[in-house]
Write an enzyme that holds these catalytic residues in place. Structure first.
Site, PDB file in Angstrom:
ATOM      1  N   VAL A   1      -5.123  -0.695  -0.699  1.00 44.58           N
ATOM      2  CA  VAL A   1      -4.537  -1.876  -1.358  1.00 44.58           C
ATOM      3  C   VAL A   1      -4.832  -3.076  -0.468  1.00 44.58           C
ATOM      4  O   VAL A   1      -4.614  -3.024   0.749  1.00 44.58           O
ATOM      5  CB  VAL A   1      -3.011  -1.696  -1.559  1.00 44.58           C
ATOM      6  CG1 VAL A   1      -2.411  -2.916  -2.242  1.00 44.58           C
ATOM      7  CG2 VAL A   1      -2.740  -0.440  -2.393  1.00 44.58           C
TER       8      VAL A   1
ATOM      9  N   GLY B   1      -3.080   7.086   2.236  1.00 38.33           N
ATOM     10  CA  GLY B   1      -3.965   5.978   1.887  1.00 38.33           C
ATOM     11  C   GLY B   1      -5.370   6.204   2.417  1.00 38.33           C
ATOM     12  O   GLY B   1      -5.560   6.779   3.496  1.00 38.33           O
TER      13      GLY B   1
ATOM     14  N   GLY C   1       0.836  -1.206   0.000  1.00 32.78           N
ATOM     15  CA  GLY C   1       0.000   0.000   0.000  1.00 32.78           C
ATOM     16  C   GLY C   1       0.870   1.256   0.000  1.00 32.78           C
ATOM     17  O   GLY C   1       0.638   2.196  -0.777  1.00 32.78           O
ATOM     18  N   HIS C   2       1.883   1.269   0.861  1.00 37.56           N
ATOM     19  CA  HIS C   2       2.795   2.426   0.898  1.00 37.56           C
ATOM     20  C   HIS C   2       3.531   2.569  -0.440  1.00 37.56           C
ATOM     21  O   HIS C   2       3.733   3.689  -0.930  1.00 37.56           O
ATOM     22  CB  HIS C   2       3.873   2.241   1.978  1.00 37.56           C
ATOM     23  CG  HIS C   2       3.351   2.224   3.384  1.00 37.56           C
ATOM     24  ND1 HIS C   2       3.432   1.123   4.191  1.00 37.56           N
ATOM     25  CD2 HIS C   2       2.754   3.199   4.128  1.00 37.56           C
ATOM     26  CE1 HIS C   2       2.928   1.408   5.387  1.00 37.56           C
ATOM     27  NE2 HIS C   2       2.499   2.652   5.366  1.00 37.56           N
TER      28      HIS C   2
ATOM     29  N   SER D   1      -1.823  -3.426   6.022  1.00 36.88           N
ATOM     30  CA  SER D   1      -1.547  -2.589   7.183  1.00 36.88           C
ATOM     31  C   SER D   1      -0.235  -3.061   7.801  1.00 36.88           C
ATOM     32  O   SER D   1       0.053  -4.264   7.784  1.00 36.88           O
ATOM     33  CB  SER D   1      -2.674  -2.751   8.211  1.00 36.88           C
ATOM     34  OG  SER D   1      -2.234  -2.308   9.475  1.00 36.88           O
ATOM     35  N   SER D   2       0.505  -2.106   8.358  1.00 37.71           N
ATOM     36  CA  SER D   2       1.767  -2.468   9.017  1.00 37.71           C
ATOM     37  C   SER D   2       1.505  -3.375  10.209  1.00 37.71           C
ATOM     38  O   SER D   2       2.394  -4.097  10.661  1.00 37.71           O
ATOM     39  CB  SER D   2       2.483  -1.213   9.491  1.00 37.71           C
ATOM     40  OG  SER D   2       2.650  -0.340   8.412  1.00 37.71           O
TER      41      SER D   2
ATOM     42  N   GLN E   1      -8.344   9.900   9.051  1.00 38.37           N
ATOM     43  CA  GLN E   1      -7.065  10.632   9.069  1.00 38.37           C
ATOM     44  C   GLN E   1      -6.959  11.538   7.843  1.00 38.37           C
ATOM     45  O   GLN E   1      -6.526  12.697   7.934  1.00 38.37           O
ATOM     46  CB  GLN E   1      -5.905   9.635   9.097  1.00 38.37           C
ATOM     47  CG  GLN E   1      -4.543  10.265   8.826  1.00 38.37           C
ATOM     48  CD  GLN E   1      -3.397   9.309   9.041  1.00 38.37           C
ATOM     49  OE1 GLN E   1      -3.007   9.062  10.163  1.00 38.37           O
ATOM     50  NE2 GLN E   1      -2.841   8.765   7.964  1.00 38.37           N
TER      51      GLN E   1
HETATM   52  O1  PAF Z   1      -0.713   6.996   8.499  1.00 41.28           O
HETATM   53  C1  PAF Z   1       0.382   7.015   9.108  1.00 41.28           C
HETATM   54  O2  PAF Z   1       1.265   6.182   8.883  1.00 41.28           O
HETATM   55  C2  PAF Z   1       0.633   8.094  10.145  1.00 41.28           C
HETATM   56  O3  PAF Z   1      -0.512   8.389  10.858  1.00 41.28           O
HETATM   57  C3  PAF Z   1       1.261   9.369   9.549  1.00 41.28           C
HETATM   58  C4  PAF Z   1       0.315  10.061   8.586  1.00 41.28           C
HETATM   59  C5  PAF Z   1       2.566   9.032   8.852  1.00 41.28           C
HETATM   60  C6  PAF Z   1       1.570  10.363  10.689  1.00 41.28           C
HETATM   61  O4  PAF Z   1       2.431   9.810  11.629  1.00 41.28           O
END
Ligand code: PAF
Length: 295
Positions: free
Chosen positions: A191, A162, A36-37, A200-201, A168
């Site tokens: 994703v 994402g 996803g990242h 997700s991590s 967020q």
């Molecule tokens: O979505 C994330 O990984 C975090 O909340 C972010 C936006 C990097 C802020 O620490």
């Protein structure tokens, strides 16, 4: 690819690029990168001359210290993944590079406290009161605090987030608009693994048994979406709650159907131009969130 730990060094490099007319795309992350990242980085590469990815596990957005401690930290592997997609700069600062001791102390004193403020003059209205905001006091204050700092450091043209973190994204759009930060905020699609689990991590922390039942989250959201045209919101909510209750490893925190723009809960889909179904639950010790647009 160059990895910077210091603000001034990164800024120096970026100022050179900017003075040569280069555009900057920015992907803020907390590391433990997944596909996803990497999609965010690829999109930034397509739309900008230079891409910066930050890797920083931000202490001020955690209201649970053990969650902060357990958050996976995999800088070496993350760097390899970013190198493979030709990311230009990684910004991986220490906590002391990002925060003063006073800022950290203030957060420590108010770890469970909604009254903690992040020093920003931003009013999120209900955006930070519902769903994640209600279950994670101070979380969005911490997100806004670190993202505003990162925006001031990188000063990108575009920033990529994402849509899995739907709320967020709304918070960051609101903050950027209120503080008149001249950065285009780009939300990118969720994703998913082939079985539907949103990447997700936190997924790496699931046991084999937990991972095996995790696709029920997306199955539930998909069932809600399929029935959204025919069932009332109350019935959609009951259906989702019953589906999750079938799985003893899962503990539902909330399932909500909201206006996709304001995030206010809605009773009928006809009330809104666009609606979103959001879910948060604990699967064993791991907290997972997901969402799907209903219209
Ligand atoms: O979505 C994330 O990984 C975090 O909340 C972010 C936006 C990097 C802020 O620490």
């Amino acid at each position: 690819m160059i990895i910077h730990n210091r603000i001034q060094e990164l800024k120096k490099q970026l100022n050179i690029a900017k003075s040569n007319g280069k555009t900057i795309g920015f992907v803020p992350t907390m590391g433990a990168l997944h596909a996803g990242h990497i999609e965010l980085v690829k999109r930034s590469k397509l739309e900008n001359d230079i891409t910066v990815c930050s890797i920083f596990v931000n202490p001020t957005q955690f209201n649970d210290l053990s969650d902060l401690e357990k958050y996976p930290r995999t800088l070496e592997k993350d760097s390899q993944l970013l190198e493979a997609v030709n990311c230009d700069f990684v910004f991986a600062p220490e906590v002391t590079e990002m925060y003063t001791e006073q800022e950290l102390e203030l957060k420590r004193q108010h770890i469970e406290d909604k009254s903690w403020t992040n020093g920003l003059t931003v009013d999120f209205g209900i955006l930070d009161k519902v769903m994640e905001g209600a279950h994670r006091p101070g979380h969005f204050n911490g997100v806004a605090q670190v993202v505003s700092k990162l925006f001031r450091i990188v000063e990108p043209d575009k920033a990529y987030f994402g849509q899995k973190d739907f709320q967020q994204l709304a918070i960051i759009r609101s903050m950027t608009a209120q503080l008149k930060i001249p950065i285009e905020i780009i939300g990118c699609p969720i994703v998913r693994e082939t079985d539907g689990l949103a990447m997700s991590s936190r997924n790496v922390r699931l046991t084999e048994k937990e991972r095996a039942v995790a696709p029920l989250i997306y199955k539930t959201l998909s069932a809600v979406k399929e029935n959204a045209d025919t069932l009332p919101v109350s019935a959609l909510k009951s259906m989702a709650m019953e589906m999750i209750a079938q799985e003893p490893l899962m503990q539902l925190e909330y399932f909500e159907i909201s206006d996709a723009a304001t995030l206010a809960p809605i009773d009928s889909l006809t009330q809104s131009k666009s609606a979103v179904a959001c879910i948060a639950l604990k699967l064993g010790a791991v907290r997972l969130i997901d969402n799907v647009l209903l219209k």
